[in-house]
Design an enzyme around this catalytic site. Structure first.
Site, short mmCIF file in Angstrom:
data_model
loop_
_atom_site.label_atom_id
_atom_site.label_comp_id
_atom_site.label_asym_id
_atom_site.label_seq_id
_atom_site.Cartn_x
_atom_site.Cartn_y
_atom_site.Cartn_z
N HIS A 188 0.83 -1.26 0.13
CA HIS A 188 -0.07 -0.06 -0.11
C HIS A 188 0.80 1.17 -0.09
O HIS A 188 0.53 2.20 0.90
CB HIS A 188 -0.75 -0.11 1.39
CG HIS A 188 -1.97 0.66 0.90
ND1 HIS A 188 -2.29 2.17 0.86
CD2 HIS A 188 -3.29 0.40 0.88
CE1 HIS A 188 -3.58 2.43 0.70
NE2 HIS A 188 -4.16 1.25 0.90
N GLU A 297 -1.85 -0.78 -6.15
CA GLU A 297 -2.14 -1.86 -5.58
C GLU A 297 -2.31 -3.33 -6.44
O GLU A 297 -3.28 -3.50 -6.67
CB GLU A 297 -3.09 -1.90 -4.32
CG GLU A 297 -2.77 -0.68 -3.63
CD GLU A 297 -4.13 -0.30 -2.79
OE1 GLU A 297 -4.48 -1.14 -1.86
OE2 GLU A 297 -4.55 0.81 -3.08
#
Length: 335
Positions: A188, A297
């Site tokens: 992340h 991501e």
């Protein structure tokens, strides 16, 4: 190639892994990029990359100290490893082999990014690995107990950050389980190739013609992914991010590449290649450092444990979950 190991501090008494030392590992090429990883959350803290003038800047957003990372209010998964399952699981439950599993509800009625004490809140064990003179890695391991956040099976996870002398940064994930379960890991990091400011001036390209349509809870609606051709989410040709508020999931059909992010003033360019079936893209509009970075991501499709029409996320004993995402850094010489 070298590695520097330092003690960052200790987790507090309220942490999921209470009163544990947190270490920092900095991978150094000697004449180019350097990468810093912390054992708390297997977190990517710094990626120092030169611009066209040779100046090194950190191209991922970071928080000022360990206390900030420990505080959920100040840390929206900044640079962390997300698991056991990235993105959302509707109603915080899924069925596997006829058994209902109830997960931790940490987003209203739903489960997101592994739960209240997901992998981003855990302290990993670490070791340094070097298999050739041009690449060095830190490998972080976590053993997640059976029923952790509601998931079945004891899961053993290895997260490797590998830095190549050429400037290639690879995320390698491996996981095994003692019982049938579901797994979907990702990183992340909030990327900002300017080293600061907002990402509006960055140019983004995505190798995706479809996206997963979401409802108001950012969970998939019924039906297949939608064609983005000609719409606001069509990034197949590079274009400025501008003020676009992105929190979407794109389908990756071509393994050649997933995304390319570039920043004209610095000349930095990052090309992302992954073996994963999709890419979450988030412009950090809900972060206190609003639009200070762009999340890319790579990972499993959202709510796949409840969607048999989505790529499978099942992992069985005897099998190994594998994921690899590579970030290639280059510099455009001409302004």
């Amino acid at each position: 190639m070298d590695v520097r190991r330092e003690l960052v501090g200790r987790t507090g008494p309220e942490a999921a892994d209470a009163d544990r030392p947190v270490e920092s590992y900095t991978l150094v090429t000697g004449d180019g990029p350097a990468v810093t990883v912390w054992t708390y959350g297997a977190t990517l803290v710094e990626v120092l990359v030169p611009d066209r003038r040779g100046r090194l800047d950190n191209v991922v957003r970071r928080l000022p100290d360990l206390d900030s990372y420990l505080d959920r209010a100040r840390n929206p998964y900044v640079g962390s490893t997300v698991g056991r399952y990235c993105r959302g699981v509707r109603r915080a439950r899924f069925d596997l082999d006829g058994v209902r599993y109830d997960l931790d509800r940490n987003d209203g009625a739903h489960h997101v990014h592994g739960g209240t004490t997901g992998f981003d809140r855990r302290v990993f064990a670490a070791r340094v690995e070097q298999t050739n003179p041009d690449e060095i890695a830190v490998v972080l391991r976590l053993v997640s107990a059976d029923a952790d956040q509601g998931y079945p099976g004891e899961l053993t996870v290895d997260v490797a950050y590998r830095l190549h002398r050429s400037g290639r940064l690879t995320f390698d994930y491996r996981a095994t389980t003692t019982a049938p379960t579901v797994v979907g890991l990702t990183n992340h990091a909030y990327w900002n190739l300017a080293g600061g400011g907002v990402v509006d001036g960055h140019r983004l390209a995505l190798n995706a013609a479809r996206s997963v349509a979401f409802d108001a809870d950012l969970l998939p609606v019924a039906g297949p992914p939608v064609d983005v051709t000609g719409g606001d989410l069509d990034y197949r040709s590079p274009r400025p991010i501008g003020g676009a508020a992105l929190d979407n999931f794109f389908v990756l059909d071509d393994p050649a590449w997933a995304a390319e992010l570039s920043e004209p003033s610095s000349g930095r360019r990052m090309r992302v290649v992954t073996d994963q079936p999709g890419l979450g893209v988030y412009s950090a509009d809900g972060f206190a450092d609003r639009r200070g970075g762009l999340c890319l991501e790579a990972g499993a499709w959202p709510d796949a444990p409840n969607r048999p029409d989505f790529p499978s996320v099942r992992l069985d004993p005897g099998g190994t979950y594998r994921q690899r995402t590579v970030h290639h850094f280059t510099v455009d010489e001409a302004e």
